[in-house]
Write an enzyme that holds these catalytic residues in place. Structure first.
Site, PDB file in Angstrom:
ATOM      1  N   CYS A   1      -0.885   1.172  12.517  1.00  0.00           N
ATOM      2  CA  CYS A   1      -0.290   0.333  13.559  1.00  0.00           C
ATOM      3  C   CYS A   1      -0.190   1.139  14.841  1.00  0.00           C
ATOM      4  O   CYS A   1       0.069   2.335  14.814  1.00  0.00           O
ATOM      5  CB  CYS A   1       1.107  -0.130  13.136  1.00  0.00           C
ATOM      6  SG  CYS A   1       1.829  -1.372  14.249  1.00  0.00           S
TER       7      CYS A   1
ATOM      8  N   GLY B   1       0.493  -3.304  10.473  1.00  0.00           N
ATOM      9  CA  GLY B   1      -0.154  -3.665  11.733  1.00  0.00           C
ATOM     10  C   GLY B   1       0.610  -4.697  12.536  1.00  0.00           C
ATOM     11  O   GLY B   1       1.571  -5.316  12.073  1.00  0.00           O
TER      12      GLY B   1
ATOM     13  N   CYS C   1       9.658  -4.470   3.242  1.00  0.00           N
ATOM     14  CA  CYS C   1       9.410  -4.426   4.690  1.00  0.00           C
ATOM     15  C   CYS C   1       9.470  -3.002   5.207  1.00  0.00           C
ATOM     16  O   CYS C   1      10.445  -2.292   4.968  1.00  0.00           O
ATOM     17  CB  CYS C   1      10.487  -5.180   5.457  1.00  0.00           C
ATOM     18  SG  CYS C   1      10.500  -6.930   5.244  1.00  0.00           S
TER      19      CYS C   1
ATOM     20  N   HIS D   1      15.533  -7.043  16.418  1.00  0.00           N
ATOM     21  CA  HIS D   1      16.357  -5.866  16.086  1.00  0.00           C
ATOM     22  C   HIS D   1      17.373  -5.460  17.145  1.00  0.00           C
ATOM     23  O   HIS D   1      18.352  -4.784  16.835  1.00  0.00           O
ATOM     24  CB  HIS D   1      15.496  -4.656  15.712  1.00  0.00           C
ATOM     25  CG  HIS D   1      14.556  -4.916  14.580  1.00  0.00           C
ATOM     26  ND1 HIS D   1      14.962  -5.464  13.396  1.00  0.00           N
ATOM     27  CD2 HIS D   1      13.222  -4.734  14.452  1.00  0.00           C
ATOM     28  CE1 HIS D   1      13.926  -5.588  12.579  1.00  0.00           C
ATOM     29  NE2 HIS D   1      12.851  -5.166  13.190  1.00  0.00           N
TER      30      HIS D   1
ATOM     31  N   CYS E   1       2.196 -11.279   1.514  1.00  0.00           N
ATOM     32  CA  CYS E   1       2.478 -10.538   2.741  1.00  0.00           C
ATOM     33  C   CYS E   1       1.238  -9.696   3.023  1.00  0.00           C
ATOM     34  O   CYS E   1       0.892  -8.809   2.245  1.00  0.00           O
ATOM     35  CB  CYS E   1       3.718  -9.668   2.512  1.00  0.00           C
ATOM     36  SG  CYS E   1       4.080  -8.563   3.887  1.00  0.00           S
TER      37      CYS E   1
ATOM     38  N   ASN F   1      15.237  -0.804   4.682  1.00  0.00           N
ATOM     39  CA  ASN F   1      14.660  -0.025   3.584  1.00  0.00           C
ATOM     40  C   ASN F   1      14.434   1.388   4.079  1.00  0.00           C
ATOM     41  O   ASN F   1      13.549   1.618   4.899  1.00  0.00           O
ATOM     42  CB  ASN F   1      13.335  -0.648   3.152  1.00  0.00           C
ATOM     43  CG  ASN F   1      13.536  -2.084   2.750  1.00  0.00           C
ATOM     44  OD1 ASN F   1      14.335  -2.385   1.878  1.00  0.00           O
ATOM     45  ND2 ASN F   1      12.846  -2.990   3.427  1.00  0.00           N
TER      46      ASN F   1
ATOM     47  N   CYS G   1       9.950   2.333  10.943  1.00  0.00           N
ATOM     48  CA  CYS G   1       8.907   1.742  10.103  1.00  0.00           C
ATOM     49  C   CYS G   1       7.916   2.792   9.619  1.00  0.00           C
ATOM     50  O   CYS G   1       7.401   3.583  10.411  1.00  0.00           O
ATOM     51  CB  CYS G   1       8.174   0.650  10.882  1.00  0.00           C
ATOM     52  SG  CYS G   1       6.854  -0.121   9.936  1.00  0.00           S
TER      53      CYS G   1
ATOM     54  N   CYS H   1       7.512   1.838  16.154  1.00  0.00           N
ATOM     55  CA  CYS H   1       8.886   1.549  15.754  1.00  0.00           C
ATOM     56  C   CYS H   1       9.421   2.712  14.918  1.00  0.00           C
ATOM     57  O   CYS H   1       8.802   3.120  13.935  1.00  0.00           O
ATOM     58  CB  CYS H   1       8.946   0.247  14.958  1.00  0.00           C
ATOM     59  SG  CYS H   1       8.244  -1.150  15.854  1.00  0.00           S
TER      60      CYS H   1
ATOM     61  N   SER I   1       4.181 -12.683  12.160  1.00  0.00           N
ATOM     62  CA  SER I   1       5.346 -11.925  12.617  1.00  0.00           C
ATOM     63  C   SER I   1       4.908 -10.901  13.663  1.00  0.00           C
ATOM     64  O   SER I   1       3.931 -10.187  13.475  1.00  0.00           O
ATOM     65  CB  SER I   1       5.974 -11.218  11.424  1.00  0.00           C
ATOM     66  OG  SER I   1       7.025 -10.379  11.845  1.00  0.00           O
TER      67      SER I   1
ATOM     68  N   GLU J   1      -2.404  -2.220   2.529  1.00  0.00           N
ATOM     69  CA  GLU J   1      -1.632  -2.734   1.417  1.00  0.00           C
ATOM     70  C   GLU J   1      -1.259  -4.190   1.656  1.00  0.00           C
ATOM     71  O   GLU J   1      -1.061  -4.605   2.789  1.00  0.00           O
ATOM     72  CB  GLU J   1      -0.361  -1.888   1.225  1.00  0.00           C
ATOM     73  CG  GLU J   1      -0.710  -0.478   0.775  1.00  0.00           C
ATOM     74  CD  GLU J   1       0.470   0.481   0.687  1.00  0.00           C
ATOM     75  OE1 GLU J   1       0.379   1.419  -0.105  1.00  0.00           O
ATOM     76  OE2 GLU J   1       1.479   0.291   1.402  1.00  0.00           O
TER      77      GLU J   1
ATOM     78  N   SER K   1      10.218  -9.837  15.504  1.00  0.00           N
ATOM     79  CA  SER K   1      11.036  -8.720  15.035  1.00  0.00           C
ATOM     80  C   SER K   1      11.833  -8.206  16.218  1.00  0.00           C
ATOM     81  O   SER K   1      11.327  -7.467  17.043  1.00  0.00           O
ATOM     82  CB  SER K   1      10.137  -7.607  14.479  1.00  0.00           C
ATOM     83  OG  SER K   1       9.337  -8.128  13.448  1.00  0.00           O
TER      84      SER K   1
HETATM   85  N1  SAH Z   1       4.208  -5.739  13.560  1.00  0.00           N
HETATM   86  C1  SAH Z   1       4.723  -6.978  13.042  1.00  0.00           C
HETATM   87  C2  SAH Z   1       4.456  -7.110  11.578  1.00  0.00           C
HETATM   88  C3  SAH Z   1       5.177  -6.103  10.715  1.00  0.00           C
HETATM   89  S1  SAH Z   1       6.355  -7.033   9.893  1.00  0.00           S
HETATM   90  C4  SAH Z   1       6.182  -7.112  13.398  1.00  0.00           C
HETATM   91  O1  SAH Z   1       6.721  -6.180  13.952  1.00  0.00           O
HETATM   92  O2  SAH Z   1       6.748  -8.163  13.187  1.00  0.00           O
HETATM   93  C5  SAH Z   1       7.367  -6.036   9.138  1.00  0.00           C
HETATM   94  C6  SAH Z   1       8.813  -6.422   9.359  1.00  0.00           C
HETATM   95  O3  SAH Z   1       9.598  -5.431   8.731  1.00  0.00           O
HETATM   96  C7  SAH Z   1       9.202  -6.390  10.826  1.00  0.00           C
HETATM   97  O4  SAH Z   1      10.193  -7.336  11.089  1.00  0.00           O
HETATM   98  C8  SAH Z   1       9.762  -5.003  10.962  1.00  0.00           C
HETATM   99  O5  SAH Z   1      10.591  -4.875  12.074  1.00  0.00           O
HETATM  100  C9  SAH Z   1      10.476  -4.845   9.661  1.00  0.00           C
HETATM  101  N2  SAH Z   1      10.683  -3.450   9.254  1.00  0.00           N
HETATM  102  C10 SAH Z   1       9.978  -2.374   9.613  1.00  0.00           C
HETATM  103  N3  SAH Z   1      10.466  -1.261   9.021  1.00  0.00           N
HETATM  104  C11 SAH Z   1      11.497  -1.669   8.250  1.00  0.00           C
HETATM  105  C12 SAH Z   1      12.385  -0.999   7.362  1.00  0.00           C
HETATM  106  N4  SAH Z   1      12.279   0.292   7.148  1.00  0.00           N
HETATM  107  N5  SAH Z   1      13.316  -1.742   6.738  1.00  0.00           N
HETATM  108  C13 SAH Z   1      13.395  -3.075   6.916  1.00  0.00           C
HETATM  109  N6  SAH Z   1      12.580  -3.768   7.735  1.00  0.00           N
HETATM  110  C14 SAH Z   1      11.647  -3.066   8.396  1.00  0.00           C
END
Ligand code: SAH
Length: 346
Positions: free
Chosen positions: A114, A165, A339, A222, A107, A296, A121, A118, A197, A94, A220
Site C-alpha cells: 500500500c 491496498g 483488519c 479514525h 475481504c 488489532n 496498519c 497509516c 473502503s 492476502e 476509514s
Molecule cells: N485502504 C483502504 C482499505 C483498507 S481497509 C482503507 O483505508 O479503507 C482496512 C480497514 O482496516 C481500514 O478501515 C483501516 O483503517 C482499518 N485498519 C487498519 N489497521 C488496523 C488495525 N491495526 N486494527 C483495526 N483496524 C485497522
C-alpha cells in the site's frame, strides 16, 4: 527469439471478438472463449471443449492465461479463512473469507502492499509494489466463493475491498473487476453487496459519484480533527478533511447512498468527548453509519484500543445525534487475518 505471449484475460470481450475476426474466424468465438475465461474460470485452453482443436492451438500460440494460485490457506478458530494468494509474477497478496450465521463475506486486496502510510496498519509497512489487475481481483473473489461453497455450503454473499491496498489508488482496475463480478457473464452478484473502503481520495470519490456507481462506499476516518488524523494517517496532509467532506457531500447528493465510516478509538489519541463531537459534526450532513472497529495490535504498543467506557461514550454521543453505530468485534485475529493485519507474514 520467442515472442512474449499476451495475457488473454487483459482483453475485453470486444477485443476478443475483434481478435477472432482478424484471424478470419467468427466473432462469436470471442464470446465463447470469454465465457470460459470468466464465468467458467478456465485455467487452460485445453478444456474449452466447444472450441476446435486448431483454434485452441492458435490461442495457445498467442496467449497465456494468468491465474492466481492460493498458496496457503489458514483457518481461524472462529471459522475465518485467510488465503495467501500468489500472483503470476510471484508476488503475494492476502484475502479473507469471513463467515457469519447467514453470510459469507470476502475481504479482497486491491494492491500489493500500500502506498498510504497509516501508522496503525501492518500493510503500510510493505510499501506499494504494484496495482492488482482486474483478473487478479476477480480471482480472489472466485477462490473465496469456492471455499464458501465447500466449507459452508453456500455461495459468497458480500464483498468488501478492505484487504491490502487503497482501492481508490487503483480505481480503474477495481472498477473493471467489479464490472466482471456483477456481470451475468461473470459472477452475477448485486453491486449492493459490494463495499469499497477508502482512506479518502476526494477526486476519485467525486468521479465515482459522477459515474453513479451502484456499490457502497466506506471511509476509514479514525479522526475528524485534521491535526490528529494527519498524525496517524499522514496522507491526510495532502487530502485534508475539508476536501474529503466536500467530496462526500457531492457523493451523497448524486447517489443518495448512506455513507459508512470506519473508526477505531485509541487510548490517548481520539478517546475524548471532543473527538466524538468532531465526528458527529463531520458526518451529520448525510445519513451515516459509524462502525466502531476494534484495534488489532500490530506491534510494539504505540497504539492501544481505548476502554469500553470510551466506546460507550462514543456510542451515546453518536446515537443521540441520530447516527447509526455498530461496534464490531474482530474476526480471524489468531491467524493475522483481521483488519490491518494483512502483511504476508508467512
Ligand atoms: N485502504 C483502504 C482499505 C483498507 S481497509 C482503507 O483505508 O479503507 C482496512 C480497514 O482496516 C481500514 O478501515 C483501516 O483503517 C482499518 N485498519 C487498519 N489497521 C488496523 C488495525 N491495526 N486494527 C483495526 N483496524 C485497522
Amino acid at each position: 527469439m520467442e515472442i512474449k505471449k499476451k495475457d488473454i484475460r487483459a482483453l475485453s470481450k470486444e477485443q476478443l471478438r475483434d481478435f477472432f475476426v482478424e484471424q478470419g474466424e467468427k466473432a462469436f468465438r470471442g464470446n465463447q472463449v470469454y465465457e470460459w475465461l470468466w464465468q467458467k474460470s478456465a485455467h487452460s485452453f485445453d478444456g474449452m471443449t466447444n472450441v476446435s482443436k486448431e483454434t485452441r492451438k492458435m490461442l495457445e500460440d498467442n496467449f497465456v492465461i494468468n491465474h492466481i494460485q492460493v498458496d496457503q490457506m489458514q483457518r481461524s478458530s472462529d471459522g475465518t479463512i485467510k488465503n495467501a494468494v500468489r500472483l503470476h509474477d510471484g508476488l503475494v497478496v492476502e484475502s479473507v473469507l469471513i463467515p457469519t450465521d447467514t453470510r459469507t463475506t470476502a475481504c479482497v486486496s486491491s494492491q500489493v502492499g500500500c502506498s498510504l502510510d497509516c501508522k496503525f496498519c501492518a500493510t503500510a509497512r510493505l510499501k506499494r509494489m504494484r496495482n492488482l489487475n482486474p483478473d487478479e481481483i476477480y480471482d480472489q473473489v472466485v477462490a473465496i466463493d469456492n471455499e464458501s461453497r465447500l466449507y459452508f455450503n453456500r455461495p459468497l454473499s458480500n464483498i468488501v475491498f478492505m484487504g491490502m491496498g487503497e482501492p481508490l489508488m487503483n480505481y480503474n482496475n477495481v472498477l473493471k473487476a467489479i464490472e466482471k463480478i456483477t456481470s451475468p457473464e461473470g459472477l452475477g452478484m448485486s453491486p449492493k453487496r459490494i463495499i469499497v473502503s477508502t482512506s479518502g481520495v476526494p477526486k476519485i470519490i467525486k468521479k465515482m459519484a459522477d459515474e453513479e456507481v451502484k456499490f457502497g462506499l466506506a471511509v476509514s476516518l479514525h479522526s475528524a480533527i485534521d491535526e490528529v488524523r494527519t498524525s496517524i494517517m499522514p496522507f491526510n496532509a495532502t487530502f485534508p478533511l475539508k476536501d474529503l467532506r466536500e467530496a462526500l457531500e457531492y457523493w451523497y447528493s448524486k447517489t443518495k447512498n448512506r455513507i459508512t465510516y470506519e473508526y477505531v478509538i485509541w487510548e490517548g489519541i481520539n478517546d475524548t468527548p471532543e473527538a466524538a463531537n468532531a465526528l458527529v459534526k463531520f458526518c451529520k450532513f448525510a445519513p451515516s453509519k459509524v462502525n466502531l472497529i476494534e484495534y488489532n495490535p500490530i506491534d510494539d504498543g504505540e497504539f492501544q484500543q481505548a476502554s469500553n467506557d470510551s466506546v460507550d461514550m462514543y456510542k451515546k454521543i453518536l446515537e443521540r445525534n441520530g447516527i447509526t453505530v455498530t461496534v464490531r468485534r474482530s474476526r480471524g485475529k489468531d491467524i493475522d487475518a483481521a483488519c490491518g493485519q494483512l502483511a504476508n507474514k508467512k
